[in-house]
Design a protein around this motif. Sequence first.
Motif, PDB file in Angstrom:
ATOM      1  N   ASP A 132       0.789  -1.233   0.000  1.00 52.71           N
ATOM      2  CA  ASP A 132       0.000   0.000   0.000  1.00 52.71           C
ATOM      3  C   ASP A 132       0.820   1.280   0.000  1.00 52.71           C
ATOM      4  OD1 ASP A 132       1.038  -0.420   2.523  1.00 52.71           O
ATOM      5  OD2 ASP A 132      -0.749   0.297   3.578  1.00 52.71           O
ATOM      6  N   GLU A 177      -2.492  -2.115  -3.451  1.00 54.84           N
ATOM      7  CA  GLU A 177      -3.784  -1.656  -2.952  1.00 54.84           C
ATOM      8  C   GLU A 177      -4.000  -0.202  -3.356  1.00 54.84           C
ATOM      9  OE1 GLU A 177      -6.431  -1.487   1.165  1.00 54.84           O
ATOM     10  OE2 GLU A 177      -4.244  -1.546   1.292  1.00 54.84           O
ATOM     11  N   ASP A 210      -6.876   3.175  -3.393  1.00 56.16           N
ATOM     12  CA  ASP A 210      -8.054   3.754  -2.749  1.00 56.16           C
ATOM     13  C   ASP A 210      -9.084   4.076  -3.827  1.00 56.16           C
ATOM     14  OD1 ASP A 210      -9.928   5.092  -1.280  1.00 56.16           O
ATOM     15  OD2 ASP A 210      -8.626   6.733  -0.638  1.00 56.16           O
ATOM     16  N   HIS A 265     -11.520   5.462   1.244  1.00 58.21           N
ATOM     17  CA  HIS A 265     -10.458   5.850   2.187  1.00 58.21           C
ATOM     18  C   HIS A 265     -10.247   4.802   3.275  1.00 58.21           C
ATOM     19  CE1 HIS A 265     -10.662   9.556   0.026  1.00 58.21           C
ATOM     20  NE2 HIS A 265     -11.854   9.864   0.495  1.00 58.21           N
ATOM     21  N   ARG A 266     -10.241   3.551   2.865  1.00 55.64           N
ATOM     22  CA  ARG A 266      -9.956   2.448   3.787  1.00 55.64           C
ATOM     23  C   ARG A 266      -8.507   1.999   3.661  1.00 55.64           C
ATOM     24  NH1 ARG A 266     -14.450  -2.174   3.939  1.00 55.64           N
ATOM     25  NH2 ARG A 266     -13.002  -2.794   5.585  1.00 55.64           N
ATOM     26  N   GLU A 315      -3.671   6.822  -3.220  1.00 52.89           N
ATOM     27  CA  GLU A 315      -4.619   7.803  -3.748  1.00 52.89           C
ATOM     28  C   GLU A 315      -4.055   8.550  -4.950  1.00 52.89           C
ATOM     29  OE1 GLU A 315      -6.217  10.387  -0.773  1.00 52.89           O
ATOM     30  OE2 GLU A 315      -6.234   8.837   0.778  1.00 52.89           O
ATOM     31  N   GLY A 321      -8.832  -2.976  -4.403  1.00 54.11           N
ATOM     32  CA  GLY A 321      -9.420  -1.872  -3.671  1.00 54.11           C
ATOM     33  C   GLY A 321     -10.744  -2.281  -3.079  1.00 54.11           C
TER      34      GLY A 321
END
Length: 238
Positions: free
Chosen positions: A173, A197, A199, A203-204, A208, A234
Amino acid sequence: MKRRTLLLGTGTLAAGVAGTLLWKPSDNGAPHNDYFSTLNQLLKDAGPGRPSLIVDRARMNHNIDQLVSSVGPDKTYRVVVKSLPSIELLRHVTERANTQALMVFHQPVLNLIAESFPQSDVLLGKPMPVQAARTFYEQHTKFLQRASPVSTNDAITAAGAFDPAAQLQWLIDSPARLAEYQALAQALGIHMRINVEIDVGLHRGGLEDPAVLTAMLATIADNPEHLSFAGLMGYEPH
């Protein structure tokens, strides 16, 4: 406080309470239906006297069949292992669903899955500390050595054992975590499949910034001996 202000405040409070009462759902409570009442009585009459899990195999099979039919033949159904904390139950579900794809969230469980489901395709459901990854490889190597007194690669081939280089996707991530995993792969002399991973708006967790993703993909591409890109993951609204 002036009396008029106090009365206005009291009136607002009363209106709020009245509104709350109007929105309160009605009480529709009722005893269990016949199905659950029968199970409840069965536990009372013949149960072990402690909390127990009852699995209705027919209903479970129906749910599995419904899920598989909704996924369709062109997509893979990945079983979430933490929801089925039993090797026997997990084996039944994977066989019924005709899938070897699993999602795992915990290092000790990952080692158990590697031993019990050697043909599985495993995706980590959350980014793990690099020490958890190191522990997995150490324990998996010891398992292979117990299974076969030859080299690790020969043991994988001879025993049809789980091969992390081909069957395991680590979830990453951040660039910092990717760097840690890259260093671990180089230190152990192994190859790691990397799933990034992202987003998707909830927003877990996950990346981004697309520019950061581009840089991470370049890092993976520049290290083919130890890293390869396996996909994106995601969390989506259901």
